[in-house]
Motif scaffolding. Structure first.
Motif, mmCIF file in Angstrom:
data_model
loop_
_atom_site.group_PDB
_atom_site.id
_atom_site.type_symbol
_atom_site.label_atom_id
_atom_site.label_comp_id
_atom_site.label_asym_id
_atom_site.label_seq_id
_atom_site.Cartn_x
_atom_site.Cartn_y
_atom_site.Cartn_z
ATOM 1 N N SER A 107 -52.856 6.569 -15.726
ATOM 2 C CA SER A 107 -54.442 6.354 -14.907
ATOM 3 C C SER A 107 -55.086 7.887 -15.949
ATOM 4 N N HIS A 109 -56.258 10.038 -13.917
ATOM 5 C CA HIS A 109 -56.653 10.806 -12.420
ATOM 6 C C HIS A 109 -55.290 11.497 -12.305
ATOM 7 N N PRO A 133 -58.808 3.878 -16.888
ATOM 8 C CA PRO A 133 -60.160 4.661 -15.324
ATOM 9 C C PRO A 133 -59.948 4.200 -14.242
ATOM 10 N N ASP A 135 -61.342 3.460 -10.554
ATOM 11 C CA ASP A 135 -63.070 4.158 -9.555
ATOM 12 C C ASP A 135 -62.273 4.233 -8.216
ATOM 13 N N THR A 136 -62.460 5.697 -8.175
ATOM 14 C CA THR A 136 -61.143 6.489 -6.775
ATOM 15 C C THR A 136 -62.543 6.813 -5.636
ATOM 16 N N ALA A 138 -63.450 3.517 -5.398
ATOM 17 C CA ALA A 138 -63.295 2.104 -4.663
ATOM 18 C C ALA A 138 -63.482 1.841 -3.334
ATOM 19 N N ALA A 143 -60.177 -3.435 -6.658
ATOM 20 C CA ALA A 143 -60.717 -2.760 -7.606
ATOM 21 C C ALA A 143 -59.689 -1.694 -8.547
ATOM 22 N N ALA A 147 -58.170 -3.067 -12.567
ATOM 23 C CA ALA A 147 -58.318 -1.956 -13.938
ATOM 24 C C ALA A 147 -57.342 -2.497 -14.349
#
Length: 397
Positions: A107, A109, A133, A135-136, A138, A143, A147
């Motif tokens: 990821s 992150h 990516p 979606d932090t 989410a 989600a 991803a």
């Protein structure tokens, strides 16, 4: 469930009374009882090293291994002590031989040091490193799962991801991510640095091929205590980072307890020559300490402190960077700060008030991250809220 007296419990911690510690996410302080026990063992080691290593360590090490294995729900013969999660993940990254051409999937992150670890592994293995990516913020795990699944391709050989994201505290749906990877024939390696102690953790239920983590964060063990849990069938895919005694061993009774406090197979991966193992040996006492307070009560306290930090910092104009969904956050709560803020100057401005808190730099944002453990007091978060506006102004051109 009886709620402990948290102020009384705080007195059992070795905390500098002049500092507000809002950074358990980086390093956990040590309870007085654990400090006394590990100091007792260190004194014993210093007084008579041979007696200590030869006669005392083996039974204590096996006891510690079994207690941690029970706590994590993983067989003791597939649990290796390491100094920290970085060491644990490096054992895996340095060992695996992956089919090429192909890619290692991360990821966007992941912890920086671990990203570099897999960068080197990819270079050595003739693979590419691919990030996807997250979606932090989410609102649901779906989600994240969508991803992740979309990022896996026929080239993906291994997926590496955190259980709890270090920058924002987002808790990933790791069990479901592992299941997706397995369906696609992809190996999974999880960085669980923040999970033990913060979250209820059942490693066997998660089902990852490898799971590394720290005990010296939320479990409050002495520094130098981490582990690597090996999934079924993965035992012989690893090689030691350091070749030492135990490297050559008979290929019988591989998972039976040996005379060294390990097994024949895991000793080869764990033994590094002479080193202090006392942070590992006090694992039973570490688990007992918070067990007496009650893990459910502690996690409820963490949730309350997270809510308090949101109530105090959001009105300052600092947007939340961690989801509110209880399934997707734990004890780490991040808040965005103005993009123009100079991180170095902000750390200095906050430290003037003797407040320990990280300022996180990401390519797309800057944040502060509040860590609240049972010993954290609401008025300490209030103090942060009081000084933060002026500190941000001081750090902004």
């Amino acid at each position: 469930m009886t709620t402990p007296d948290w102020r009384l419990a705080r007195q059992q911690m070795l905390l500098d009374p002049t500092i507000i510690n809002l950074n358990t996410g980086s390093f956990g302080p040590v309870p007085r009882a654990i400090f006394d026990r590990v100091t007792e063992l260190r004194r014993q080691l210093a007084a008579e090293p041979t007696d200590f290593y030869v006669r005392w360590v083996p039974p204590l090490l096996w006891k510690a291994r079994c207690r941690l294995a029970e706590f994590l729900n993983v067989p003791p013969h597939r649990l290796i002590f390491r100094a920290n999660v970085s060491s644990a993940i490096n054992v895996v990254a340095s060992s695996l031989r992956l089919n090429r051409p192909g890619e290692i999937l991360l990821s966007d992150h992941e912890y920086g040091a671990m990203h570099w670890c897999w960068e080197r592994a990819a270079q050595r293995g003739g693979l590419t490193l691919k990030t996807f990516p997250l979606d932090t913020l989410a609102e649901s795990p779906d989600a994240i799962l969508n991803a992740f699944e979309a990022a896996i391709s026929h080239r993906t050989r291994l997926a590496f991801f955190s259980h709890v994201l270090s920058p924002t505290g987002l808790v990933l749906p790791v069990k479901e991510m592992v299941a997706i990877a397995k369906r696609r024939g992809v190996l999974t390696v999880i960085d669980g640095a923040h999970a033990p102690g913060m979250l209820p953790l059942d490693i066997s239920d998660i089902g990852a091929d490898f799971y590394g983590a720290n005990c010296h964060k939320w479990m409050l063990a002495p520094s130098g205590s981490g582990f690597l849990a090996i999934g079924p069938g993965m035992e012989d895919r690893l090689e030691p980072l350091e070749v030492s005694w135990g490297y050559h061993y008979p290929r019988t009774d591989l998972d039976a307890p040996d005379e060294f406090g390990s097994t024949r197979r895991i000793r080869a991966l764990e033994f590094e020559g002479t080193r202090e193992v006392n942070p590992w040996l006090v694992t039973p006492e570490v688990i007992d300490f918070q067990s007496m307070l009650g893990w459910q009560a502690i996690r409820q306290r963490m949730h309350e402190l997270s809510q308090i930090s949101r109530e105090m910092l959001v009105p300052l104009g600092l947007p939340e960077a961690t989801p509110r969904n209880p399934a997707m956050h734990g004890a780490l709560t991040a808040f965005r700060i103005p993009d123009a803020t100079d991180p170095v100057k902000l750390r200095t401005a906050i430290w003037k008030h003797r407040i320990e808190i990280p300022v996180i730099e990401r390519p797309d944002r800057r944040m502060i991250r509040v860590s609240g453990h049972f010993y954290t007091l609401p008025e300490e978060i209030q103090k942060l809220a009081e000084i933060l506006p002026a500190a941000i102004r001081e750090a902004t051109p």
